[in-house]
Design an enzyme around this catalytic site. Structure first.
Site, mmCIF file in Angstrom:
data_model
loop_
_atom_site.group_PDB
_atom_site.id
_atom_site.type_symbol
_atom_site.label_atom_id
_atom_site.label_comp_id
_atom_site.label_asym_id
_atom_site.label_seq_id
_atom_site.Cartn_x
_atom_site.Cartn_y
_atom_site.Cartn_z
ATOM 1 N N TYR A 152 26.377 -3.693 -4.626
ATOM 2 C CA TYR A 152 25.044 -3.639 -5.741
ATOM 3 C C TYR A 152 24.697 -4.685 -6.588
ATOM 4 O O TYR A 152 23.720 -5.373 -6.260
ATOM 5 C CB TYR A 152 25.207 -2.192 -6.546
ATOM 6 C CG TYR A 152 23.985 -1.938 -7.637
ATOM 7 C CD1 TYR A 152 22.937 -1.562 -6.929
ATOM 8 C CD2 TYR A 152 24.029 -2.461 -8.767
ATOM 9 C CE1 TYR A 152 21.683 -1.585 -7.850
ATOM 10 C CE2 TYR A 152 23.189 -2.206 -9.786
ATOM 11 C CZ TYR A 152 21.913 -1.795 -9.504
ATOM 12 O OH TYR A 152 20.938 -1.239 -10.179
ATOM 13 N N ALA A 196 25.799 7.825 -16.628
ATOM 14 C CA ALA A 196 26.791 8.484 -17.749
ATOM 15 C C ALA A 196 25.954 9.143 -18.822
ATOM 16 O O ALA A 196 26.243 10.344 -18.928
ATOM 17 C CB ALA A 196 27.472 7.542 -18.467
HETATM 18 P P1 NAD Z 1 15.540 5.547 -9.521
HETATM 19 O O1 NAD Z 1 16.565 5.791 -8.208
HETATM 20 O O2 NAD Z 1 15.263 6.555 -10.342
HETATM 21 O O3 NAD Z 1 14.111 4.851 -8.760
HETATM 22 C C1 NAD Z 1 14.231 3.858 -7.731
HETATM 23 C C2 NAD Z 1 12.947 4.239 -6.684
HETATM 24 O O4 NAD Z 1 12.914 3.588 -5.691
HETATM 25 C C3 NAD Z 1 13.478 5.740 -6.150
HETATM 26 O O5 NAD Z 1 12.100 6.743 -6.555
HETATM 27 C C4 NAD Z 1 13.701 5.703 -4.590
HETATM 28 O O6 NAD Z 1 13.112 6.565 -4.100
HETATM 29 C C5 NAD Z 1 12.821 4.236 -4.560
HETATM 30 N N1 NAD Z 1 13.084 3.488 -3.260
HETATM 31 C C6 NAD Z 1 14.325 3.389 -2.644
HETATM 32 N N2 NAD Z 1 14.315 2.739 -1.599
HETATM 33 C C7 NAD Z 1 12.822 2.593 -1.255
HETATM 34 C C8 NAD Z 1 12.070 2.118 -0.237
HETATM 35 N N3 NAD Z 1 12.847 1.926 0.854
HETATM 36 N N4 NAD Z 1 10.586 2.082 -0.203
HETATM 37 C C9 NAD Z 1 10.209 2.742 -1.283
HETATM 38 N N5 NAD Z 1 11.000 3.219 -2.612
HETATM 39 C C10 NAD Z 1 12.183 3.231 -2.381
HETATM 40 O O7 NAD Z 1 16.198 4.143 -10.536
HETATM 41 P P2 NAD Z 1 15.849 3.745 -11.818
HETATM 42 O O8 NAD Z 1 16.840 3.906 -12.792
HETATM 43 O O9 NAD Z 1 14.436 3.948 -12.126
HETATM 44 O O10 NAD Z 1 16.002 1.948 -11.391
HETATM 45 C C11 NAD Z 1 14.887 1.264 -11.200
HETATM 46 C C12 NAD Z 1 15.239 -0.070 -11.073
HETATM 47 O O11 NAD Z 1 15.967 -0.627 -11.922
HETATM 48 C C13 NAD Z 1 16.085 -0.399 -9.779
HETATM 49 O O12 NAD Z 1 16.006 -1.635 -9.330
HETATM 50 C C14 NAD Z 1 17.668 -0.373 -10.328
HETATM 51 O O13 NAD Z 1 18.529 -1.195 -9.392
HETATM 52 C C15 NAD Z 1 17.441 -1.138 -11.584
HETATM 53 N N6 NAD Z 1 18.137 -1.074 -12.811
HETATM 54 C C16 NAD Z 1 18.351 0.401 -13.217
HETATM 55 C C17 NAD Z 1 19.201 0.613 -14.333
HETATM 56 C C18 NAD Z 1 19.386 1.780 -14.732
HETATM 57 O O14 NAD Z 1 20.106 2.126 -15.621
HETATM 58 N N7 NAD Z 1 18.480 2.947 -14.576
HETATM 59 C C19 NAD Z 1 20.306 -0.297 -14.542
HETATM 60 C C20 NAD Z 1 20.005 -1.615 -14.124
HETATM 61 C C21 NAD Z 1 19.157 -1.958 -13.030
#
Ligand code: NAD
Length: 330
Positions: A152, A196
């Site tokens: 990741y 978490a």
């Molecule tokens: P999430 O999993 O709730 O949302 C990500 C969305 O992307 C999902 O709904 C998923 O269906 C969609 N997705 C995945 N593959 C796809 C594809 N091929 N085409 C279209 N859509 C697709 O995650 P989140 O917590 O909302 O995170 C959003 C972003 O922030 C991500 O890039 C994640 O890596 C980054 N991020 C999140 C956190 C956190 O704590 N939540 C921390 C660091 C980084």
């Protein structure tokens, strides 16, 4: 670039942060918001009726071209991701998000998009700087020399650099934020991808409702983290997008707590005290991690500051509603 009056696209809008961001962009005066996710609409956490909602697989080049058509500003949050339990066991799937990031930035360039926001992660930071729970908060420069989270984190670091080079070589205005653990209502709270704060909220609430006053904690509970409430996150995305910050910048809370302290907070809110069983073989991530917010304070004059206790109250209230309504996680 200002959001007001712009045609915007949120990739990953059916997810946790993307779903909230759609609402924020409307509140900021965006002329339109296109919301795209691979999941069927019934599985989106939020569907905003005012948006142009589409189900597309953004790993595919044609879908990215369709999504980017006629858009001024792209917010690329789509990724196959989850908490430690997911990313430690699905490294290949995590790395395949490189298809989404590559096709989406290429399509944005082809479509003449003006601004491109990319959601990176604190998982890009060098693991050797996160071995002690008494952490020194991570500064942006600590991503190099590179030793990110396997799978990741490597993909995120690569995609960050791609944003930088698209800006330098092709003039696409890219902005990159490194999110540190984000939590809040309308996100994943069960099913294996939860992080978490949601996992602990659910376990504490389950114990409260079942009367079985025990909780399993991953690791020894001494590992430390900071957690950013979703409203701070969406404000940060907007402010960073509209700024002239060219480097990847931390977007996270600096209120450091141990996992044991997070459980204390959840127990207080639920009004229970639980026997803690530590699972030392479960995925636990790095020992300690915090966000150094010097840069964001310098550039934007603020930092995420919603208190963990306040954010957890809202998050637990929402999770409890879902549990009592018998809703399955998405
Ligand atoms: P999430 O999993 O709730 O949302 C990500 C969305 O992307 C999902 O709904 C998923 O269906 C969609 N997705 C995945 N593959 C796809 C594809 N091929 N085409 C279209 N859509 C697709 O995650 P989140 O917590 O909302 O995170 C959003 C972003 O922030 C991500 O890039 C994640 O890596 C980054 N991020 C999140 C956190 C956190 O704590 N939540 C921390 C660091 C980084």
């Amino acid at each position: 670039m200002h959001i007001r009056g712009q045609k915007t696209l949120v990739c990953g809008a059916g997810g946790f942060i993307g779903g909230h961001l759609v609402n924020t962009l409307f509140a900021e005066g965006a002329a339109s918001v296109r919301a795209v996710d691979i999941k069927p609409f019934e599985e989106w956490y939020q569907v905003n009726g005012g948006a142009d909602n589409r189900v597309l697989d953004l790993q595919l080049r044609e879908s990215c071209l369709e999504a980017a058509e006629g858009v001024d500003a792209v917010f690329q949050l789509a990724a196959d991701m989850g908490g430690m339990g997911f990313i430690e066991n699905n490294k290949a799937l995590c790395m395949l998000s490189v298809l989404t990031n590559t096709h989406m930035i290429l399509a944005s360039r082809e479509a003449g998009v003006k601004g491109f926001f990319y959601s990176s992660s604190a998982c890009v930071y060098n693991g050797d700087k996160q071995t002690n729970p008494d952490v020194v908060a991570l500064k942006e420069e600590d991503a190099y020399p590179a030793l990110p989270e396997d799978g990741y984190g490597w993909e995120k670091l690569f995609s960050e650099r791609m944003c930088r080079h698209f800006r330098e070589d092709f003039g696409l205005e890219t902005r990159v934020a490194r999110f540190h653990n984000v939590y809040g209502p309308l996100g994943t709270w069960m099913g294996g991808r939860e992080k978490a704060p949601a996992a602990i909220s659910r376990k504490v609430l389950e114990a409260k409702h079942s009367g079985k006053h025990e909780i399993e904690i991953w690791g020894d509970g001494h590992q430390t983290r900071s957690f950013m409430y979703i409203d701070d996150c969406t404000k940060g995305v907007v402010d960073i997008f509209q700024s002239d910050i060219l480097e990847a910048i931390n977007l996270g809370s600096s209120e450091l707590v141990s996992i044991n302290q997070l459980v204390d907070i959840a127990e207080d809110i639920a009004g229970v005290r639980l026997k803690r069983n530590y699972n030392l073989s479960a995925p636990r991530g790095v020992n300690g991690r915090n966000s150094d917010n010097t840069l964001i304070r310098r550039y934007l004059g603020w930092e995420p500051s919603i208190r963990l206790r306040d954010g957890m109250e809202k998050t637990m209230a929402w999770i409890e509603e879902q549990m009592l309504a018998g809703v399955a996680s998405k």
